[in-house]
Design an enzyme around this catalytic site. Structure first.
Site, PDB file in Angstrom:
ATOM      1  N   LYS A 110      31.561  -5.590  -7.236  1.00 36.63           N
ATOM      2  CA  LYS A 110      32.577  -5.085  -8.169  1.00 36.63           C
ATOM      3  C   LYS A 110      32.034  -3.988  -9.081  1.00 36.63           C
ATOM      4  O   LYS A 110      32.623  -2.905  -9.204  1.00 36.63           O
ATOM      5  CB  LYS A 110      33.092  -6.267  -8.999  1.00 36.63           C
ATOM      6  CG  LYS A 110      33.842  -5.896 -10.253  1.00 36.63           C
ATOM      7  CD  LYS A 110      34.228  -7.138 -11.022  1.00 36.63           C
ATOM      8  CE  LYS A 110      33.054  -7.792 -11.698  1.00 36.63           C
ATOM      9  NZ  LYS A 110      32.826  -7.385 -13.079  1.00 36.63           N
ATOM     10  N   THR A 111      30.884  -4.250  -9.724  1.00 42.57           N
ATOM     11  CA  THR A 111      30.337  -3.296 -10.684  1.00 42.57           C
ATOM     12  C   THR A 111      29.968  -1.980 -10.003  1.00 42.57           C
ATOM     13  O   THR A 111      30.239  -0.891 -10.517  1.00 42.57           O
ATOM     14  CB  THR A 111      29.096  -3.894 -11.392  1.00 42.57           C
ATOM     15  OG1 THR A 111      29.475  -5.121 -12.019  1.00 42.57           O
ATOM     16  CG2 THR A 111      28.559  -2.949 -12.443  1.00 42.57           C
ATOM     17  N   ASP A 150      37.637  -3.881 -16.719  1.00 44.98           N
ATOM     18  CA  ASP A 150      36.834  -4.848 -15.957  1.00 44.98           C
ATOM     19  C   ASP A 150      37.250  -6.270 -16.338  1.00 44.98           C
ATOM     20  O   ASP A 150      37.744  -6.507 -17.452  1.00 44.98           O
ATOM     21  CB  ASP A 150      35.353  -4.612 -16.273  1.00 44.98           C
ATOM     22  CG  ASP A 150      34.430  -5.414 -15.369  1.00 44.98           C
ATOM     23  OD1 ASP A 150      34.862  -5.801 -14.270  1.00 44.98           O
ATOM     24  OD2 ASP A 150      33.275  -5.643 -15.773  1.00 44.98           O
ATOM     25  N   GLU A 151      37.049  -7.216 -15.432  1.00 46.61           N
ATOM     26  CA  GLU A 151      37.356  -8.646 -15.680  1.00 46.61           C
ATOM     27  C   GLU A 151      38.783  -8.810 -16.210  1.00 46.61           C
ATOM     28  O   GLU A 151      39.039  -9.519 -17.188  1.00 46.61           O
ATOM     29  CB  GLU A 151      36.351  -9.256 -16.677  1.00 46.61           C
ATOM     30  CG  GLU A 151      34.896  -9.174 -16.253  1.00 46.61           C
ATOM     31  CD  GLU A 151      34.523 -10.130 -15.133  1.00 46.61           C
ATOM     32  OE1 GLU A 151      35.431 -10.756 -14.559  1.00 46.61           O
ATOM     33  OE2 GLU A 151      33.323 -10.238 -14.837  1.00 46.61           O
ATOM     34  N   GLN A 153      38.897 -16.417 -10.309  1.00 46.22           N
ATOM     35  CA  GLN A 153      37.844 -16.720 -11.281  1.00 46.22           C
ATOM     36  C   GLN A 153      38.371 -16.674 -12.722  1.00 46.22           C
ATOM     37  O   GLN A 153      37.607 -16.469 -13.660  1.00 46.22           O
ATOM     38  CB  GLN A 153      36.674 -15.745 -11.124  1.00 46.22           C
ATOM     39  CG  GLN A 153      35.935 -15.899  -9.806  1.00 46.22           C
ATOM     40  CD  GLN A 153      34.660 -15.060  -9.742  1.00 46.22           C
ATOM     41  OE1 GLN A 153      33.650 -15.387 -10.382  1.00 46.22           O
ATOM     42  NE2 GLN A 153      34.696 -13.982  -8.985  1.00 46.22           N
ATOM     43  N   ARG A 200      28.321 -19.519  -7.229  1.00 46.87           N
ATOM     44  CA  ARG A 200      27.074 -19.132  -7.922  1.00 46.87           C
ATOM     45  C   ARG A 200      25.874 -19.302  -6.980  1.00 46.87           C
ATOM     46  O   ARG A 200      24.790 -18.787  -7.241  1.00 46.87           O
ATOM     47  CB  ARG A 200      26.824 -20.009  -9.157  1.00 46.87           C
ATOM     48  CG  ARG A 200      27.859 -19.978 -10.281  1.00 46.87           C
ATOM     49  CD  ARG A 200      28.254 -18.614 -10.703  1.00 46.87           C
ATOM     50  NE  ARG A 200      29.458 -18.193 -10.001  1.00 46.87           N
ATOM     51  CZ  ARG A 200      29.857 -16.926  -9.900  1.00 46.87           C
ATOM     52  NH1 ARG A 200      29.140 -15.966 -10.427  1.00 46.87           N
ATOM     53  NH2 ARG A 200      30.955 -16.621  -9.242  1.00 46.87           N
TER      54      ARG A 200
END
Length: 690
Positions: free
Chosen positions: A34-35, A225-226, A256, A596
């Protein structure tokens, strides 16, 4: 010819990075790059398309994320073409910059000071309300984020209560009065709190349409973002910033979204496609983090959620090891089993930093911490506090220490006003002087007080305090002593009223239960020696650099580990089941936990746990069967539709038959016959039995 900055992207990432005009939703699965994608898009807009950096605005949630994205983007941008760097910051930093220029629109000066949470609580505390300061701070924050002014809160105080007890006590009227005084203080002293950094810019933009046009025209390309973590106020602020264009790119993962309890609205990302015209949706489904076995479990689990946009993660790695399921008789066996496995991993050369243990409920860390300590495995608590270092546990320990030793001035100072006994600094100073002059402990000094030494209320409360400590000191049974702590001092009652009271009460219960368990099972148990060991262990913990990580699932978001353990996978613990919990958010938490893990994953459940003062038999979590990892006792269907006659299962009430269905927005309210007892239950709290 392909731009050099795009060469490391996959096809879907490239589509997202090269999209220029119009709204876009990038559904970025866990570990999908994503980043890299959004920083590349920012660099592409500036270096390849020629968008002025000053026309872009990229908003994040943390300074750490903003700094990382800024460094990545700047490393790709041709500096010769950019005199000023793009604005890339948190929502609140943007609000601060905005207010420095425009707070005068509210007839306020721009030399305002920002106050932190401690400053906020000090101001609120000065108003001397009978409601706990932290609760008032939380309620005021809720009002502000709902754009309810202090005057509106006062005028409509009787409309907010959904609790008869609160309504009878005038709770919201009291809160609104403190809110009004607090706002008056902020304004008179030219102070701004954290919430104001979003609230005030929104007010200014709403009240000044021309300015709103100017700002919207200035920031022609906005990225967030997010996005799944945005709240209603942030959405409204973004709507103002996009007033004159629709060049809004939001990046996030509806699967998420795990912060509903603090105001995040998953609906923002779910409804994005309906709030703007011609939205481009790109799904990033290639996962660069986890093995396929791990992703299969995550995909299977989240597929049970109804309110999602849908995607399926595929690993770029090998299938990897099968997921292991640990079953234990109780929490102590569970902790020992995990400690044994971790010891083996470390002895085989695994870096402790690549190992983590997660839990849904904070109180579960106690048995885990004890197990790791006994196995001499150094650990660090991420995003939280070690069990025995938590304020409520230190308070309970201080009460016990003072009962065992009335001369323990240190412990007495800690708990003399917990719960509140109306004892101020002046009164405490007077007691300390009496103790010093007469060479007495503080406890004995309190026992010799005259009614004239302190207020009438304090004198009465301190008298009870001394009497209770003295009576408990005389008790021969340690078990009975622990049982009597709450009825004598009301520590749980005190903490229950705080905003995170449920967690704190659960921790105190866990501590009391553990002590009683030790007393029952260890004939030679020495309480004083045990408490001293806790202090010694705490000191030694700080000496090691190489440590595994333990944390709540919430704290793990954004992190990744080669070897991961998730404990407490039982019904009632994970998923956590209560009136205020949403099973879909619980499932998203399960999805976050599983994703994770990079290489190996262990999911653990126990047949019983000592919790809230008693040992309970437990069923393994539905998430294990939903993830396709084991057979459940019932086959649960994924369908969202319920009809009259359906057989369903509820955690507390068991199997029942649906007698009627009523639609409530996107959900359903079911009337269910549980063996002759009819109950109305929201549909997301039951599962259909096939």
């Amino acid at each position: 010819m392909q731009s050099a900055i795009l060469k490391e992207l996959n096809d879907e990432q490239k589509k997202a990075a090269t999209h220029v005009d119009g709204p876009m939703l990038i559904l970025a699965g866990a570990g999908s790059g994503k980043t890299k994608t959004i920083t590349t898009r920012l660099a592409y807009l500036i270096s390849e398309v020629g968008i002025p950096p000053s026309s872009t605005l990229t908003l994040t949630f943390t300074n750490k994320a903003a700094n990382e994205m800024r460094q990545r983007a700047l490393s790709m941008i041709d500096n010769k073409n950019s005199q000023t760097p793009p604005l890339l910051c948190t929502f609140h930093k943007f609000g601060l910059l905005f207010l420095k220029f425009y707070i005068s629109k509210l007839n306020r000066k721009n030399n305002f000071l920002i106050i932190d949470t401690d400053d906020k609580k000090k101001i609120i505390k000065s108003f001397e309300s009978d409601i706990a300061t932290s609760i008032l701070a939380s309620e005021i924050s809720k009002f502000k984020n709902s754009l309810i002014s202090a005057d509106e809160a006062l005028e409509n105080a009787n409309l907010f209560s959904d609790d008869l007890k609160k309504e009878a006590s005038g709770y919201y009227k009291k809160v609104a009065n403190v809110y009004k005084k607090y706002e008056d203080t902020l304004r008179s002293d030219n102070l701004v709190d954290f919430d104001d950094l979003l609230v005030l810019p929104y007010q200014i933009l709403s009240q000044n349409p021309d300015l709103c046009d100017d700002i919207s025209n200035r920031y022609q390309y906005i990225m967030v973002d997010e996005y799944q973590d945005t709240n209603d106020l942030q959405f409204k602020l973004l709507s103002k910033l996009c007033k004159n264009h629709n060049n809004l790119c939001v990046v996030g993962d509806d699967d998420q979204s795990i912060y509903g309890w603090r105001g995040a609205r998953v609906e923002n990302i779910l409804n994005f496609k309906d709030q703007f015209e011609n939205v481009k949706i790109i799904r990033l489904e290639k996962n660069y983090r986890s093995s396929q076995h791990i992703l299969n479990a995550a995909n299977n689990l989240i597929d049970y959620n109804r309110n999602r946009l849908g995607k399926k993660l595929t690993s770029t790695k090998e299938k990897g090891s099968e997921i292991e399921i640990y079953q234990s008789d109780d929490e102590n066996y569970e902790a020992n089993k995990i400690a044994k496995k971790i010891t083996k991993l470390i002895s085989n050369g695994v870096d402790p930093k690549e190992i983590a243990v997660l839990y849904r409920v904070n109180a579960l860390s106690r048995a885990l911490e004890d197990g790791l300590t006994k196995a001499r495995i150094p650990y660090k608590m991420v995003g939280g506090m070690k069990f025995y270092e938590r304020a409520e546990i230190k308070d309970a320990i201080s009460y016990i220490r003072l009962i065992l030793n009335n001369n323990d001035d240190f412990s007495l100072r800690r708990i003399i006003n917990r719960p509140k006994r109306g004892l101020g600094k002046v009164s405490l100073a007077k007691i300390e002087k009496i103790a010093f002059d007469n060479k007495l402990s503080l406890f004995n000094a309190i026992a010799t007080l005259d009614p004239s030494d302190v207020s009438k209320k304090s004198f009465t409360e301190l008298g009870k305090f001394v009497e209770n400590i003295t009576n408990l000191n005389k008790m021969e049974s340690l078990y009975d002593l622990i049982n009597e702590l709450e009825s004598n001092f009301g520590l749980k009652e005190y903490y229950k009223e705080l905003s995170d009271g449920g967690d704190r009460v659960a921790n105190i219960d866990e501590f009391y239960a553990m002590l009683k368990d030790e007393i029952i099972n260890n004939a030679n148990f020495d309480l004083e020696e045990f408490l001293n060991e806790l202090s010694l262990t705490s000191e030694q913990d700080a000496l090691s650099d190489e440590a595994i990580s333990i944390m709540s699932v919430h704290a793990s978001k954004g992190l990744e580990f080669e070897y991961l353990f998730v404990i407490g996978l039982e019904e009632g613990f994970f998923p956590l089941i209560s009136d205020g919990n949403d099973i879909e958010e619980e499932r998203r938490l399960g999805y976050v936990a599983i994703t994770r893990a990079k290489k190996e994953l262990v999911l653990s459940h126990s047949n019983s746990r000592f919790y809230r003062g008693r040992r309970e038999r437990l069923d393994k979590s539905r998430f294990l069967s939903e993830a396709g990892l084991c057979e459940g006792s019932l086959k649960l269907e994924k369908t969202a539709d319920f009809k009259k006659g359906d057989l369903v299962k509820h955690k507390l009430f068991g199997i029942g038959r649906v007698t009627s269905v009523t639609k409530v927005k996107k959900d359903s309210k079911l009337k269910i016959n549980f063996g002759g007892i009819f109950r109305e239950i929201m549909s997301n709290f039951v599962e259909k039995v096939a």
